[in-house]
Design a protein around this motif. Structure first.
Motif, PDB file in Angstrom:
ATOM      1  N   ALA A   9       0.838  -1.194   0.000  1.00  0.00           N
ATOM      2  CA  ALA A   9       0.000   0.000   0.000  1.00  0.00           C
ATOM      3  C   ALA A   9       0.869   1.239   0.000  1.00  0.00           C
ATOM      4  CB  ALA A   9      -0.922   0.001   1.206  1.00  0.00           C
ATOM      5  N   LEU A  12       1.864   2.553  -3.491  1.00  0.00           N
ATOM      6  CA  LEU A  12       0.821   2.860  -4.463  1.00  0.00           C
ATOM      7  C   LEU A  12       1.159   4.044  -5.355  1.00  0.00           C
ATOM      8  CD1 LEU A  12      -2.506   2.490  -2.480  1.00  0.00           C
ATOM      9  CD2 LEU A  12      -1.552   0.974  -4.195  1.00  0.00           C
ATOM     10  N   SER A  37      -5.492  10.730  -8.589  1.00  0.00           N
ATOM     11  CA  SER A  37      -6.140   9.527  -8.064  1.00  0.00           C
ATOM     12  C   SER A  37      -5.841   8.354  -8.987  1.00  0.00           C
ATOM     13  CB  SER A  37      -7.656   9.724  -7.936  1.00  0.00           C
ATOM     14  OG  SER A  37      -8.252   9.982  -9.202  1.00  0.00           O
ATOM     15  N   PHE A  63      -6.087   5.141  -4.548  1.00  0.00           N
ATOM     16  CA  PHE A  63      -5.530   6.214  -3.747  1.00  0.00           C
ATOM     17  C   PHE A  63      -5.990   7.556  -4.310  1.00  0.00           C
ATOM     18  CE2 PHE A  63      -1.933   6.036  -6.831  1.00  0.00           C
ATOM     19  CZ  PHE A  63      -1.818   7.371  -7.140  1.00  0.00           C
ATOM     20  N   LYS A  65      -4.856  11.803  -3.699  1.00  0.00           N
ATOM     21  CA  LYS A  65      -4.088  12.828  -3.013  1.00  0.00           C
ATOM     22  C   LYS A  65      -5.032  13.864  -2.410  1.00  0.00           C
ATOM     23  CE  LYS A  65      -0.110  12.465  -6.114  1.00  0.00           C
ATOM     24  NZ  LYS A  65       0.767  13.211  -7.045  1.00  0.00           N
ATOM     25  N   LYS A  68      -4.637   9.899   0.937  1.00  0.00           N
ATOM     26  CA  LYS A  68      -5.712   8.945   1.169  1.00  0.00           C
ATOM     27  C   LYS A  68      -5.519   7.710   0.288  1.00  0.00           C
ATOM     28  CE  LYS A  68      -9.043  12.560   2.348  1.00  0.00           C
ATOM     29  NZ  LYS A  68     -10.351  13.171   2.016  1.00  0.00           N
ATOM     30  N   PHE A  69      -5.688   6.528   0.869  1.00  0.00           N
ATOM     31  CA  PHE A  69      -5.550   5.312   0.075  1.00  0.00           C
ATOM     32  C   PHE A  69      -6.359   4.175   0.691  1.00  0.00           C
ATOM     33  CE2 PHE A  69      -2.002   5.421   3.056  1.00  0.00           C
ATOM     34  CZ  PHE A  69      -2.051   4.160   3.640  1.00  0.00           C
ATOM     35  N   ARG A  70      -6.631   3.182  -0.128  1.00  0.00           N
ATOM     36  CA  ARG A  70      -7.357   1.990   0.300  1.00  0.00           C
ATOM     37  C   ARG A  70      -6.734   0.785  -0.394  1.00  0.00           C
ATOM     38  NH1 ARG A  70     -12.613   1.258   2.327  1.00  0.00           N
ATOM     39  NH2 ARG A  70     -13.439  -0.862   2.055  1.00  0.00           N
ATOM     40  N   TRP A  71      -6.352  -0.212   0.397  1.00  0.00           N
ATOM     41  CA  TRP A  71      -5.730  -1.433  -0.104  1.00  0.00           C
ATOM     42  C   TRP A  71      -6.527  -2.588   0.469  1.00  0.00           C
ATOM     43  CZ3 TRP A  71      -1.692  -2.443  -3.384  1.00  0.00           C
ATOM     44  CH2 TRP A  71      -1.190  -3.746  -3.388  1.00  0.00           C
ATOM     45  N   ALA A 112       4.789   5.558   0.290  1.00  0.00           N
ATOM     46  CA  ALA A 112       3.461   6.090   0.567  1.00  0.00           C
ATOM     47  C   ALA A 112       3.509   7.562   0.938  1.00  0.00           C
ATOM     48  CB  ALA A 112       2.806   5.299   1.689  1.00  0.00           C
ATOM     49  N   LEU A 115       2.241  10.104  -1.384  1.00  0.00           N
ATOM     50  CA  LEU A 115       0.815  10.393  -1.486  1.00  0.00           C
ATOM     51  C   LEU A 115       0.500  11.808  -1.035  1.00  0.00           C
ATOM     52  CD1 LEU A 115      -0.685   7.038  -0.185  1.00  0.00           C
ATOM     53  CD2 LEU A 115      -1.087   8.022  -2.427  1.00  0.00           C
ATOM     54  N   PHE A 194     -12.253   6.095   1.698  1.00  0.00           N
ATOM     55  CA  PHE A 194     -11.118   6.463   2.539  1.00  0.00           C
ATOM     56  C   PHE A 194     -11.536   6.793   3.973  1.00  0.00           C
ATOM     57  CE2 PHE A 194     -10.484   7.887  -1.884  1.00  0.00           C
ATOM     58  CZ  PHE A 194      -9.559   6.918  -2.259  1.00  0.00           C
TER      59      PHE A 194
END
Length: 207
Positions: A9, A12, A37, A63, A65, A68-71, A112, A115, A194
């Motif tokens: 993550a 990303l 994104s 993800f 900017k 913020k991200f999601r894995w 990360a 990000l 997020f």
């Protein structure tokens, strides 16, 4: 598994389609400033130092900017990591456990941190062209800090500039390979992706 989930993550921001007309490093710098994104599905395999049969998993990632991200790993066992811009939440449904850390403490000088949106973060990495292999053009990023938790990240791109693969070599001799499917750059992403609220009954560890 949690450490491996976090490391990928954290990479990303490097997972971007690059234009074929530019070198991978130059294109990466450009896209760090222009990509807001990203989302894709992924398949993942982990090869241990001993070379035993790779572990396989699959899921989806996104993800946006800034920060913020999601894995989300879906198979074979669900796991989720969400970065909401302030904190990083790691949820293990099987253990009914949630680990939470402050964003800056969790990410440090890992990929990360990019990000946050500034290409100035590239000073924390040694970037190089990785040549051609397996029909892909590769870019390579090595962290300058010995505390990053990984040795290098390699990204493989097709002739048309699409990101097709990413390899991460960690400090334990493991190599994790990601294959990206249906990638989208700068899509509109729901804010709910997020956000994370610990499920009722989960053991929350950390902040």
């Amino acid at each position: 598994m949690k450490r491996r989930l976090f490391l990928f993550a954290s990479a990303l921001i490097l997972s971007l389609p690059l234009p074929a007309s530019a070198g991978a490093v130059d294109a990466l710098k450009q896209f760090l400033d222009s990509t807001r994104s990203f989302k894709a599905e992924f398949s993942q395999s982990v090869l241990s130092k001993s070379g035993r049969r790779p572990q396989a998993s699959s899921g989806r990632l996104a993800f946006q900017k800034p920060g913020k991200f999601r894995w989300e790993v879906e198979k074979p066992y669900p796991q989720l990591m969400v970065g909401d811009g302030q904190k990083v939440w790691i949820h293990d449904p099987e253990l009914e456990q949630v680990t939470v850390k402050k964003m800056d403490q969790a990410l440090g000088n890992t990929p990360a941190a990019l990000l946050s949106g500034s290409s100035d973060m590239l000073r924390n990495f040694v970037l190089s062209e990785g040549g051609e292999a397996d029909g892909l053009n590769w870019a390579e990023a090595r962290p300058r800090s010995q505390e990053a938790g990984f040795d290098k990240v390699r990204l493989g791109f097709a002739a048309n500039g699409d990101l097709k693969a990413m390899e991460l070599s960690d400090n334990f001799g493991q190599t994790t390979t990601l294959r990206f499917h249906q990638p989208e750059r700068n899509p509109a992403l729901a804010a709910s992706l997020f956000r994370f609220t610990p499920p009722k009954g989960a053991d929350v560890i950390g902040e």
